[in-house]
Design a protein around this motif. Structure first.
Motif, short mmCIF file in Angstrom:
data_model
loop_
_atom_site.label_atom_id
_atom_site.label_comp_id
_atom_site.label_asym_id
_atom_site.label_seq_id
_atom_site.Cartn_x
_atom_site.Cartn_y
_atom_site.Cartn_z
N GLU A 209 1.14 14.52 4.34
CA GLU A 209 0.58 14.25 5.67
C GLU A 209 1.70 14.04 6.71
OE1 GLU A 209 -2.29 11.02 5.53
OE2 GLU A 209 -2.04 10.69 7.70
N LEU A 210 2.79 13.41 6.27
CA LEU A 210 3.91 13.15 7.18
C LEU A 210 4.81 14.35 7.36
CD1 LEU A 210 5.03 9.60 5.96
CD2 LEU A 210 3.80 10.13 8.08
N GLY A 211 4.59 15.41 6.52
CA GLY A 211 5.43 16.61 6.63
C GLY A 211 6.55 16.65 5.60
N GLY A 212 6.51 15.75 4.62
CA GLY A 212 7.49 15.76 3.54
C GLY A 212 7.00 16.59 2.37
N ARG A 213 7.75 16.54 1.28
CA ARG A 213 7.34 17.27 0.08
C ARG A 213 7.01 16.28 -1.04
NH1 ARG A 213 11.78 22.07 -0.12
NH2 ARG A 213 13.05 20.43 0.81
N SER A 214 6.06 16.69 -1.90
CA SER A 214 5.65 15.83 -3.00
C SER A 214 5.56 16.63 -4.29
CB SER A 214 4.25 15.24 -2.78
OG SER A 214 4.06 14.85 -1.46
N VAL A 215 5.81 15.94 -5.37
CA VAL A 215 5.66 16.53 -6.70
C VAL A 215 4.75 15.62 -7.51
CG1 VAL A 215 6.85 17.27 -8.80
CG2 VAL A 215 8.02 17.44 -6.58
N HIS A 216 3.71 16.24 -8.07
CA HIS A 216 2.76 15.47 -8.87
C HIS A 216 3.12 15.60 -10.35
CE1 HIS A 216 -1.63 14.92 -10.38
NE2 HIS A 216 -1.04 13.75 -10.25
N VAL B 211 11.57 13.93 -0.64
CA VAL B 211 10.65 14.39 -1.69
C VAL B 211 10.13 13.17 -2.44
CG1 VAL B 211 10.38 15.75 -3.81
CG2 VAL B 211 11.97 16.51 -2.04
N MET B 212 8.82 13.08 -2.61
CA MET B 212 8.23 11.97 -3.36
C MET B 212 7.69 12.49 -4.69
SD MET B 212 7.51 8.68 -3.25
CE MET B 212 6.70 7.71 -4.53
N VAL B 213 8.00 11.79 -5.76
CA VAL B 213 7.57 12.20 -7.10
C VAL B 213 6.71 11.09 -7.69
CG1 VAL B 213 8.36 12.83 -9.42
CG2 VAL B 213 9.77 13.41 -7.42
N GLY B 214 5.48 11.43 -8.13
CA GLY B 214 4.66 10.38 -8.70
C GLY B 214 3.43 10.89 -9.42
N ASN B 215 2.75 9.98 -10.08
CA ASN B 215 1.58 10.36 -10.89
C ASN B 215 0.28 10.33 -10.09
OD1 ASN B 215 1.71 7.33 -10.98
ND2 ASN B 215 -0.23 7.65 -12.05
N SER B 216 0.30 9.72 -8.91
CA SER B 216 -0.95 9.57 -8.16
C SER B 216 -1.03 10.52 -6.97
CB SER B 216 -1.08 8.13 -7.66
OG SER B 216 -2.15 8.03 -6.75
N VAL B 217 -2.03 11.39 -6.99
CA VAL B 217 -2.25 12.30 -5.86
C VAL B 217 -2.53 11.48 -4.60
CG1 VAL B 217 -3.81 14.06 -4.92
CG2 VAL B 217 -3.02 14.21 -7.29
N LYS B 218 -3.34 10.44 -4.77
CA LYS B 218 -3.76 9.63 -3.62
C LYS B 218 -2.60 8.84 -3.01
CE LYS B 218 -7.09 5.96 -2.60
NZ LYS B 218 -8.09 5.06 -3.21
N HIS C 246 0.87 -1.18 0.00
CA HIS C 246 0.00 0.00 0.00
C HIS C 246 0.90 1.22 0.00
CE1 HIS C 246 -3.19 -2.63 1.42
NE2 HIS C 246 -2.36 -3.05 2.35
N LYS C 247 0.34 2.33 -0.39
CA LYS C 247 1.08 3.58 -0.24
C LYS C 247 0.26 4.52 0.62
CE LYS C 247 4.24 4.08 -4.10
NZ LYS C 247 4.39 4.71 -5.42
N ASP C 248 0.29 4.28 1.91
CA ASP C 248 -0.36 5.19 2.84
C ASP C 248 0.73 5.79 3.73
OD1 ASP C 248 0.31 3.04 4.43
OD2 ASP C 248 -1.76 2.38 4.71
N ALA C 249 0.32 6.73 4.59
CA ALA C 249 1.30 7.44 5.41
C ALA C 249 2.10 6.46 6.28
CB ALA C 249 0.60 8.49 6.27
N ALA C 250 1.43 5.46 6.83
CA ALA C 250 2.11 4.50 7.71
C ALA C 250 3.20 3.74 6.95
CB ALA C 250 1.10 3.53 8.30
#
Ligand SMILES: [Mg+2]
Length: 226
Positions: free
Chosen positions: A182-189, A167-174, A146-150
């Motif tokens: 949610e964990l306080g990191g950064r993401s790029v969609h 930093v997480m980079v990916g195609n899925s917002v979810k 799964h790709k959830d916060a936990a």
């Protein structure tokens, strides 16, 4: 900065083949139902089976079989079930097709520590990774269920990566964007041209994050952050 990439539909094509298979499956069940009814039942069966089977083409095959039996009221002949197996195997046998510019982008990020975090069937994912020829770019590769916060928290802790530097980079917002924020990191969609129904983020999530049209725009963004 530690930069992690999703794989399916971020580094290589995936959902396009599934969508194509949906159309072939609907055509196969045309003697019993309209395409929209087949699609609706398939989505419902997949939603129920997700906790049982997890993600991936093998799970998809089993859900197509079940849907064929539901839709045809158990009249679907062995030939139809055989064809469903063939459809699933064709997904698994497809060569890993990289998205445009991926090797160049990864090569240009050699100043960063790169990770790959991908979800799905372990065997199929390892096979895709091997076929991609990209493994050497990554410091760590994780295949998760799964790709959830936990899950992200567990992976980061295991590799001793502080969330402030992640930093997480990916195609899925979810799956790629929201759990990391949610964990306080950064993401790029970086959106892919199609998104699976069950992978679509619902409602207004009220979060702001950068969206890039192409992965090739990533190096510039990361430079501005470092
Ligand atoms: Mg993906």
């Amino acid at each position: 900065m530690i930069v992690a990439f999703d794989a399916d539909d971020t580094l290589w094509h995936n959902e396009d083949k599934f969508q194509e298979t949906h159309r072939e499956f609907e055509a196969l069940l045309a003697p019993w139902a309209e395409a929209a009814a087949v699609e609706e039942q398939l989505t419902s069966v997949q939603r129920t089976n997700l906790p049982r089977y997890g993600f991936g083409a093998k799970s998809f095959m089993l859900s197509m079989m079940e849907t064929a039996l539901d839709i045809s009221d158990h009249e679907a002949p062995p030939e139809t079930l055989r064809e469903i197996i063939r459809l699933g195997q064709a997904i698994l046998d497809r060569p890993t097709q990289l998205l445009e510019g991926v090797p160049e982008v990864l090569a240009s990020l050699s100043n960063f520590t790169l990770m790959m975090i991908t979800k799905g069937d372990l065997y199929a994912q390892l096979s895709s990774i091997e076929k991609s020829g990209l493994a050497d770019h990554f410091w760590r590769i994780d295949v998760v269920a799964h790709k959830d916060a936990a899950t992200y928290a567990e992976v980061l802790e295991r590799h001793d990566v502080p969330i402030e530097r992640f930093v997480m980079v990916g195609n899925s917002v979810k799956s790629d964007v929201l759990p990391v924020l949610e964990l306080g990191g950064r993401s790029v969609h970086v959106p892919y041209h199609v998104t699976w129904t069950l992978e679509t983020a619902e409602d207004d999530h009220g979060q702001e994050f950068p969206t890039l049209e192409r992965l090739a725009d990533l190096p510039e963004l990361l430079e501005s952050w470092s």
